[in-house]
Design an enzyme around this catalytic site. Sequence first.
Site, PDB file in Angstrom:
ATOM      1  N   CYS A  55       7.830  -7.060  13.935  1.00 37.13           N
ATOM      2  CA  CYS A  55       7.335  -6.436  12.694  1.00 37.13           C
ATOM      3  C   CYS A  55       5.819  -6.245  12.778  1.00 37.13           C
ATOM      4  O   CYS A  55       5.062  -7.217  12.719  1.00 37.13           O
ATOM      5  CB  CYS A  55       7.715  -7.312  11.500  1.00 37.13           C
ATOM      6  N   CYS A 100       3.727  -7.452   9.777  1.00 36.50           N
ATOM      7  CA  CYS A 100       3.669  -8.917   9.750  1.00 36.50           C
ATOM      8  C   CYS A 100       2.477  -9.424  10.551  1.00 36.50           C
ATOM      9  O   CYS A 100       1.874 -10.454  10.203  1.00 36.50           O
ATOM     10  CB  CYS A 100       4.954  -9.516  10.332  1.00 36.50           C
TER      11      CYS A 100
END
Length: 326
Positions: A79, A82
């Site tokens: 991700c 993230c």
Amino acid sequence: MQPRNMSMSGVVDLAALKAAGEAKAKAEQARAEAARQGGGGAVAPSSLVIDVDEAGFERDVLQRSAEVPVVIDFWAEWCEPCKQLSPLLERLAQEYSGRFVLAKIDVDANQMLMQQFGIQGIPAVFAVVAGQALPLFQGAAPEAQIRQTLDQLIQVAEERFGLTGITVDQDAADASGEAAAPAAVPEGPYDALLEAAVQALDAGDFGGAVQAYKNVLSDDPGNTEAKLGLAQAELLGRVQDMDPQKVRQEAAGNPADVTTQIAAADLDLVGGHVEDAFGRLVETVRRTAGEDRDAARIRLLELFEVVGPDDPRVTAARSALARVLF
């Protein structure tokens, strides 16, 4: 609070917590029991950021939330957002010095926890206060908004549950440098404009927020924060004056009316029904042509920006769109 925090305004509506009195009583009992057992002492700075898995969730999150708010960062290695959000949350956990604890949960390794929290896209941030789980926000968010959210969380945790946080061992902090005062971070060239946009969102001035984000993008077209904020502000501005019941009735009765289907998709997304919004527009693209098809397709691409390109629902909807186009 807007469903799924679509306004990204930093407002945490904790006034609607269920069984707040019972939870507060349980928190007080847990603190008293910890004191009887000699617990509750100062903790090392390294204890403010912890990796949590399914086996340790009850101990590390639920039990700990009886003495300090636990903020949960659901993340994954693949991700990209993230990788920006997680370091920021870790830095803030050290800076807030025991007012909350950050629990990091890798969704790939902890699928059951992801399902229990209803996570459909990451990054997703929740809090647990006295055993009560609260959604904070999903996706990228500016630091100013995150600070507002944390401040509100801490305030309500103290006022409603009597949670004043935990004490950090300053000797250990000084030795390690982990919880020392953070070095001043120079403001970025667009911080003032981005902060103005967040304040406009908080005030419900979606037009002002749109203009502030456009001002950033005029100089920095690739600014991720501004692109996300602009898409959200434009969406909220569009639905602000809608009559949801009327729009939904018209959409149900006129499936061929592209304008109505687009409006209903906006309402779907603001209401947190992401798959419904995407599916409605993909179907509209499938059964239309010409300008109508272009209008539905463009709105779908705009809604992808709101949710974020790394969300699996966006990936699935992109594939569905490609199938009906080609």
